[in-house]
Design an enzyme around this catalytic site. Structure first.
Site, mmCIF file in Angstrom:
data_model
loop_
_atom_site.group_PDB
_atom_site.id
_atom_site.type_symbol
_atom_site.label_atom_id
_atom_site.label_comp_id
_atom_site.label_asym_id
_atom_site.label_seq_id
_atom_site.Cartn_x
_atom_site.Cartn_y
_atom_site.Cartn_z
ATOM 1 N N CYS A 88 -3.444 -6.844 -3.720
ATOM 2 C CA CYS A 88 -4.092 -5.415 -4.317
ATOM 3 C C CYS A 88 -5.685 -5.773 -4.206
ATOM 4 C CB CYS A 88 -3.616 -5.178 -5.969
ATOM 5 S SG CYS A 88 -4.306 -3.903 -6.238
ATOM 6 N N GLU A 222 0.817 5.116 -3.301
ATOM 7 C CA GLU A 222 1.214 3.731 -3.030
ATOM 8 C C GLU A 222 2.652 3.355 -3.445
ATOM 9 O OE1 GLU A 222 -1.636 0.617 -4.753
ATOM 10 O OE2 GLU A 222 -2.671 2.074 -5.571
ATOM 11 N N CYS A 231 -6.979 2.916 -4.077
ATOM 12 C CA CYS A 231 -6.382 1.881 -3.541
ATOM 13 C C CYS A 231 -7.207 0.989 -2.567
ATOM 14 C CB CYS A 231 -4.858 2.414 -2.647
ATOM 15 S SG CYS A 231 -4.090 0.889 -1.948
#
Length: 293
Positions: A88, A222, A231
Site C-alpha cells: 500500500c 480498491e 490509492c
C-alpha cells in the site's frame, strides 16, 4: 474475555488506516474483527488496518530479512474486508510516520528506512511533501483487460500494471465520465485476474505536460476496500499507464490528483532496471482505545 486495542488513526491524502503497534507479533486479529474495526458506521472506520510488527516476529517477515537484514519493521497490511494486501503506497508512508511517532524507529534527513512488506523491502525517505517511498521495479502485464463499470456507457480496454500489487488502468474521455462513473459497484474485469485487481479511472489534463511534469486526475476502486479517496500504488500505476500511452518523449515525473489530494510519481533508472517512487503527505489524526470481544 475482551482486549483493549490501542490504535492510531492516520491517512495519506484521505486513504485512511487504523494502525496498531505489536512489535512482538502477539496480536492475532481475525478477518471478522478487521471488518468490524474498519466499518465506518459501527467501528473506527478505515480503508484498512496496518500492524507494526518486527520482521523477526512474523513468518512473512523472514523473506524481508533475507532481502535486507536491516528491515527491522514489517508492514502487516489488511484491507477493510479482512483480506491481506501485498502493498500500500499511501499506507507505507503513514506507517513510517507512525513508527517515528511511537519512537519505534528513527529517520533523519537524507537517511533511508527499509520497511518489509509482502512485496519485498521498500525504502522510505523524508521529502518536502512528507515522505517518499521507492516502490522498486514495476511490470507491464501481457494482454488486455476489458473493464465495465456502472454509468460508463461503453466497456474500455484496461492496461495491467503490477507495482507490487495488481492494477488495471483505463483512460476516460472527459470530465463527465470521471464524475459519473459509479464506483459503489465493483468494476467487472474480463478476464478477471486471479485474486482481483485495483482499478484506476484516469483523465489526462489538457495540456498533459506542463514544465516537464505530466498531469492526470484519477479515481480508484480498491480491491477489498471499494472506492477510496486515494490509492498510492494506484497513482503510480495510473502515471505509468499514461506515460505508456503517451509514447516517446513522455515525462518521468507526474502529478496525480486524487479526490483526497495530490501525489507525486517519479520513474528513474537503477542498476536492476527502472524503479518508480511515490511521494506525498502522511498524517496521524487521533489515538484511541477499542474494546474487542
Amino acid at each position: 474475555m475482551g482486549i483493549d486495542l490501542q490504535f492510531t488513526k492516520g491517512h495519506g491524502t484521505g486513504n485512511d488506516f487504523v494502525l496498531v503497534a505489536d512489535p512482538d507479533g502477539r496480536l492475532d486479529l481475525s478477518p471478522e474483527q478487521i471488518r468490524g474495526i474498519c466499518d465506518r458506521q459501527f467501528g473506527v472506520g478505515a480503508d484498512g488496518i496496518i500492524r507494526a510488527v518486527r520482521s523477526a516476529n512474523l513468518d512473512a517477515g523472514a523473506a524481508a530479512l533475507a532481502e535486507d537484514d536491516t528491515a527491522e519493521w514489517f508492514m502487516d497490511y489488511w484491507n477493510a474486508d479482512g483480506t491481506v494486501s501485498e502493498m500500500c503506497g499511501n499506507g507505507i508512508r503513514v506507517y513510517t510516520r507512525f513508527l517515528l511517532d511511537q519512537g519505534l524507529a528513527e529517520l533523519g534527513a537524507g537517511e533511508t528506512l527499509p520497511i518489509g512488506t509482502r512485496s519485498g523491502v521498500r525504502d522510505v525517505q523524508r521529502n518536502a511533501t512528507g515522505y517518499q517511498v521507492d516502490l522498486g521495479r514495476w511490470r507491464l502485464e501481457p494482454g488486455e483487460t476489458l473493464v465495465r463499470a456502472k454509468n460508463l456507457a461503453v466497456a474500455r480496454p484496461g492496461l495491467g500494471i503490477n507495482v507490487g500489487n495488481p492494477h488495471v488502468v483505463i483512460a476516460l474521455a472527459d470530465e463527465d465520465e470521471l464524475t459519473e462513473v459509479d464506483l459503489t459497484f465493483i468494476p467487472q474485469l474480463d478476464p478477471d485476474p486471479a485474486g482481483g485487481a485495483n482499478v484506476e479511472f484516469v483523465l489526462p489534463h489538457d495540456p498533459l505536460v506542463v514544465d516537464g511534469v505530466g498531469r492526470i486526475r484519477m479515481r480508484v476502486h480498491e480491491r477489498g476496500s471499494g472506492e477510496t479517496l486515494s490509492c498510492g500504488t494506484g497513482a503510480v500505476a495510473a502515471a505509468l499507464a499514461t506515460r505508456h500511452w503517451a509514447g516517446a518523449g513522455a515525462p518521468n515525473q507526474w502529478r496525480v490528483e486524487v479526490p483526497g489530494g495530490v501525489l507525486g510519481v517519479r520513474m528513474f533508472p537503477t542498476e536492476d532496471g527502472e524503479h518508480v517512487s511515490l511521494s506525498g503527505p502522511a498524517e496521524l489524526v487521533f489515538t484511541g482505545t477499542l474494546k474487542l470481544a
